[in-house]
Design a protein around this motif. Structure first.
Motif, PDB file in Angstrom:
ATOM      1  N   VAL A  47       0.858  -1.184   0.000  1.00 62.43           N
ATOM      2  CA  VAL A  47       0.000   0.000   0.000  1.00 62.43           C
ATOM      3  C   VAL A  47       0.892   1.230   0.000  1.00 62.43           C
ATOM      4  O   VAL A  47       1.725   1.407   0.891  1.00 62.43           O
ATOM      5  CB  VAL A  47      -0.946   0.012   1.226  1.00 62.43           C
ATOM      6  N   LEU A  48       0.732   2.065  -1.018  1.00 59.63           N
ATOM      7  CA  LEU A  48       1.457   3.328  -1.118  1.00 59.63           C
ATOM      8  C   LEU A  48       0.474   4.459  -0.863  1.00 59.63           C
ATOM      9  O   LEU A  48      -0.612   4.479  -1.454  1.00 59.63           O
ATOM     10  CB  LEU A  48       2.075   3.484  -2.509  1.00 59.63           C
ATOM     11  N   MET A  49       0.858   5.370   0.012  1.00 61.90           N
ATOM     12  CA  MET A  49       0.024   6.531   0.305  1.00 61.90           C
ATOM     13  C   MET A  49       0.539   7.719  -0.518  1.00 61.90           C
ATOM     14  O   MET A  49       1.741   7.885  -0.668  1.00 61.90           O
ATOM     15  CB  MET A  49       0.082   6.873   1.800  1.00 61.90           C
ATOM     16  N   ARG A  50      -0.397   8.517  -1.028  1.00 57.04           N
ATOM     17  CA  ARG A  50      -0.021   9.686  -1.833  1.00 57.04           C
ATOM     18  C   ARG A  50       0.812  10.657  -0.988  1.00 57.04           C
ATOM     19  O   ARG A  50       0.477  10.960   0.149  1.00 57.04           O
ATOM     20  CB  ARG A  50      -1.264  10.393  -2.353  1.00 57.04           C
ATOM     21  N   ALA A  51       1.910  11.130  -1.552  1.00 58.98           N
ATOM     22  CA  ALA A  51       2.798  12.072  -0.862  1.00 58.98           C
ATOM     23  C   ALA A  51       2.274  13.497  -1.016  1.00 58.98           C
ATOM     24  O   ALA A  51       1.357  13.766  -1.796  1.00 58.98           O
ATOM     25  CB  ALA A  51       4.210  11.957  -1.435  1.00 58.98           C
ATOM     26  N   ASP A  52       2.896  14.403  -0.292  1.00 63.58           N
ATOM     27  CA  ASP A  52       2.510  15.815  -0.361  1.00 63.58           C
ATOM     28  C   ASP A  52       2.646  16.387  -1.761  1.00 63.58           C
ATOM     29  O   ASP A  52       1.958  17.338  -2.113  1.00 63.58           O
ATOM     30  CB  ASP A  52       3.363  16.649   0.605  1.00 63.58           C
ATOM     31  N   ASP A  53       3.539  15.818  -2.577  1.00 59.09           N
ATOM     32  CA  ASP A  53       3.720  16.323  -3.941  1.00 59.09           C
ATOM     33  C   ASP A  53       2.659  15.793  -4.908  1.00 59.09           C
ATOM     34  O   ASP A  53       2.695  16.086  -6.100  1.00 59.09           O
ATOM     35  CB  ASP A  53       5.130  16.002  -4.464  1.00 59.09           C
ATOM     36  N   GLY A  54       1.712  14.981  -4.398  1.00 58.93           N
ATOM     37  CA  GLY A  54       0.628  14.464  -5.231  1.00 58.93           C
ATOM     38  C   GLY A  54       0.951  13.149  -5.916  1.00 58.93           C
ATOM     39  O   GLY A  54       0.113  12.587  -6.600  1.00 58.93           O
ATOM     40  N   HIS A  55       2.155  12.625  -5.741  1.00 51.76           N
ATOM     41  CA  HIS A  55       2.579  11.391  -6.404  1.00 51.76           C
ATOM     42  C   HIS A  55       2.660  10.243  -5.407  1.00 51.76           C
ATOM     43  O   HIS A  55       2.745  10.445  -4.205  1.00 51.76           O
ATOM     44  CB  HIS A  55       3.964  11.573  -7.046  1.00 51.76           C
ATOM     45  N   PHE A  56       2.666   9.037  -5.967  1.00 52.40           N
ATOM     46  CA  PHE A  56       2.945   7.853  -5.173  1.00 52.40           C
ATOM     47  C   PHE A  56       4.427   7.540  -5.337  1.00 52.40           C
ATOM     48  O   PHE A  56       4.937   7.514  -6.452  1.00 52.40           O
ATOM     49  CB  PHE A  56       2.101   6.662  -5.640  1.00 52.40           C
ATOM     50  N   HIS A  57       5.103   7.293  -4.243  1.00 52.48           N
ATOM     51  CA  HIS A  57       6.532   6.983  -4.245  1.00 52.48           C
ATOM     52  C   HIS A  57       6.713   5.555  -3.762  1.00 52.48           C
ATOM     53  O   HIS A  57       6.078   5.133  -2.799  1.00 52.48           O
ATOM     54  CB  HIS A  57       7.294   7.931  -3.311  1.00 52.48           C
ATOM     55  N   TRP A  58       7.613   4.823  -4.430  1.00 53.65           N
ATOM     56  CA  TRP A  58       7.887   3.444  -4.038  1.00 53.65           C
ATOM     57  C   TRP A  58       9.388   3.318  -3.803  1.00 53.65           C
ATOM     58  O   TRP A  58      10.185   3.379  -4.743  1.00 53.65           O
ATOM     59  CB  TRP A  58       7.434   2.494  -5.136  1.00 53.65           C
ATOM     60  N   PRO A  59       9.803   3.137  -2.544  1.00 53.07           N
ATOM     61  CA  PRO A  59      11.233   3.013  -2.259  1.00 53.07           C
ATOM     62  C   PRO A  59      11.808   1.737  -2.873  1.00 53.07           C
ATOM     63  O   PRO A  59      11.141   0.696  -2.901  1.00 53.07           O
ATOM     64  CB  PRO A  59      11.302   2.943  -0.730  1.00 53.07           C
ATOM     65  N   GLY A  60      13.010   1.847  -3.369  1.00 54.09           N
ATOM     66  CA  GLY A  60      13.650   0.683  -3.967  1.00 54.09           C
ATOM     67  C   GLY A  60      15.128   0.913  -4.185  1.00 54.09           C
ATOM     68  O   GLY A  60      15.731   1.784  -3.564  1.00 54.09           O
ATOM     69  N   ARG A  61      15.661   0.131  -5.101  1.00 53.73           N
ATOM     70  CA  ARG A  61      17.097   0.206  -5.404  1.00 53.73           C
ATOM     71  C   ARG A  61      17.300   0.010  -6.899  1.00 53.73           C
ATOM     72  O   ARG A  61      16.584  -0.739  -7.542  1.00 53.73           O
ATOM     73  CB  ARG A  61      17.857  -0.895  -4.666  1.00 53.73           C
ATOM     74  N   VAL A  62      18.313   0.689  -7.389  1.00 53.46           N
ATOM     75  CA  VAL A  62      18.857   0.415  -8.726  1.00 53.46           C
ATOM     76  C   VAL A  62      20.244  -0.127  -8.445  1.00 53.46           C
ATOM     77  O   VAL A  62      21.114   0.610  -7.983  1.00 53.46           O
ATOM     78  CB  VAL A  62      18.916   1.688  -9.596  1.00 53.46           C
ATOM     79  N   GLY A  63      20.411  -1.433  -8.653  1.00 52.68           N
ATOM     80  CA  GLY A  63      21.660  -2.067  -8.236  1.00 52.68           C
ATOM     81  C   GLY A  63      21.789  -1.943  -6.735  1.00 52.68           C
ATOM     82  O   GLY A  63      20.906  -2.355  -5.985  1.00 52.68           O
ATOM     83  N   ASP A  64      22.859  -1.301  -6.276  1.00 51.96           N
ATOM     84  CA  ASP A  64      23.090  -1.127  -4.842  1.00 51.96           C
ATOM     85  C   ASP A  64      22.695   0.258  -4.333  1.00 51.96           C
ATOM     86  O   ASP A  64      22.942   0.582  -3.177  1.00 51.96           O
ATOM     87  CB  ASP A  64      24.578  -1.348  -4.522  1.00 51.96           C
ATOM     88  N   ILE A  65      22.115   1.077  -5.188  1.00 53.59           N
ATOM     89  CA  ILE A  65      21.819   2.462  -4.825  1.00 53.59           C
ATOM     90  C   ILE A  65      20.348   2.606  -4.442  1.00 53.59           C
ATOM     91  O   ILE A  65      19.462   2.246  -5.215  1.00 53.59           O
ATOM     92  CB  ILE A  65      22.176   3.414  -5.977  1.00 53.59           C
ATOM     93  N   GLU A  66      20.105   3.135  -3.248  1.00 58.41           N
ATOM     94  CA  GLU A  66      18.736   3.377  -2.798  1.00 58.41           C
ATOM     95  C   GLU A  66      18.128   4.524  -3.598  1.00 58.41           C
ATOM     96  O   GLU A  66      18.773   5.546  -3.807  1.00 58.41           O
ATOM     97  CB  GLU A  66      18.710   3.722  -1.306  1.00 58.41           C
ATOM     98  N   VAL A  67      16.876   4.322  -4.039  1.00 54.07           N
ATOM     99  CA  VAL A  67      16.174   5.362  -4.788  1.00 54.07           C
ATOM    100  C   VAL A  67      14.728   5.423  -4.332  1.00 54.07           C
ATOM    101  O   VAL A  67      14.215   4.501  -3.710  1.00 54.07           O
ATOM    102  CB  VAL A  67      16.230   5.122  -6.322  1.00 54.07           C
ATOM    103  N   ASP A  68      14.082   6.510  -4.675  1.00 56.41           N
ATOM    104  CA  ASP A  68      12.668   6.720  -4.407  1.00 56.41           C
ATOM    105  C   ASP A  68      11.994   6.872  -5.764  1.00 56.41           C
ATOM    106  O   ASP A  68      12.081   7.925  -6.386  1.00 56.41           O
ATOM    107  CB  ASP A  68      12.498   7.971  -3.544  1.00 56.41           C
TER     108      ASP A  68
END
Length: 161
Positions: A47-68
């Motif tokens: 379950v992703l909750m809408r952020a203040d910017d109006g978007h849904f963000h899903w935390p993850g990784r590209v390779g070893d780098i943390e991204v949102d």
């Protein structure tokens, strides 16, 4: 033997610096907690909750780098900013030209290992890398493998059966 007193202004300055530090650390902890509360696991559902910017963000990784990742149901494929792709060590596979809301943009194709919180991953996913992209966009090449439904302020994601 008596110790010399610190000047009154240094004492006050020290107190105000400590108060400022406590307020700053408290704000950062509150910010981290708020971001963490936008992502929840509910059994098999994410379950992703809408952020203040109006978007849904899903935390993850590209390779070893943390991204949102920004969840972008309007994007055909996942797109990454060039700076992120370079940090992740992605190799260009060829030039691409794509159309965005800002018009035609040149970038390159690459392959990336994407992993998202909640156990969703895509190994060696073909991604588009764009030089001036503000944030990584998670497109339908990943989202299309999942079932998702939306309620006001909430995006529920589940594995396809």
């Amino acid at each position: 033997m008596s110790h010399p007193e610190l000047p009154h202004t240094i004492k006050l300055l020290t107190i105000w610096l400590l108060v400022g530090l406590v307020v700053f650390l408290g704000f950062k902890a509150w910010e981290r907690e708020r971001e963490a509360s936008r992502f929840k696991l509910a059994g098999q559902s994410i379950v992703l909750m809408r952020a203040d910017d109006g978007h849904f963000h899903w935390p993850g990784r590209v390779g070893d780098i943390e991204v949102d990742f920004l969840v972008d149901t309007g994007a055909t494929s996942t797109a990454l900013p060039q700076a992120l792709a370079e940090r992740a060590g992605l190799k260009p596979l060829g030039a691409v030209r794509t159309h965005t809301a800002a018009g035609a943009v040149h970038g390159f194709a690459a392959r990336a290992d994407i992993s998202l919180q909640g156990g969703v991953s895509a190994d060696r996913l073909a991604v588009t890398v764009l030089p001036n992209l503000g944030a990584p966009l998670l497109g339908m090449d990943v989202l299309g493998r999942l079932h998702f439904s939306q309620k006001p302020g909430e995006l529920r994601i589940e594995p396809k059966e």
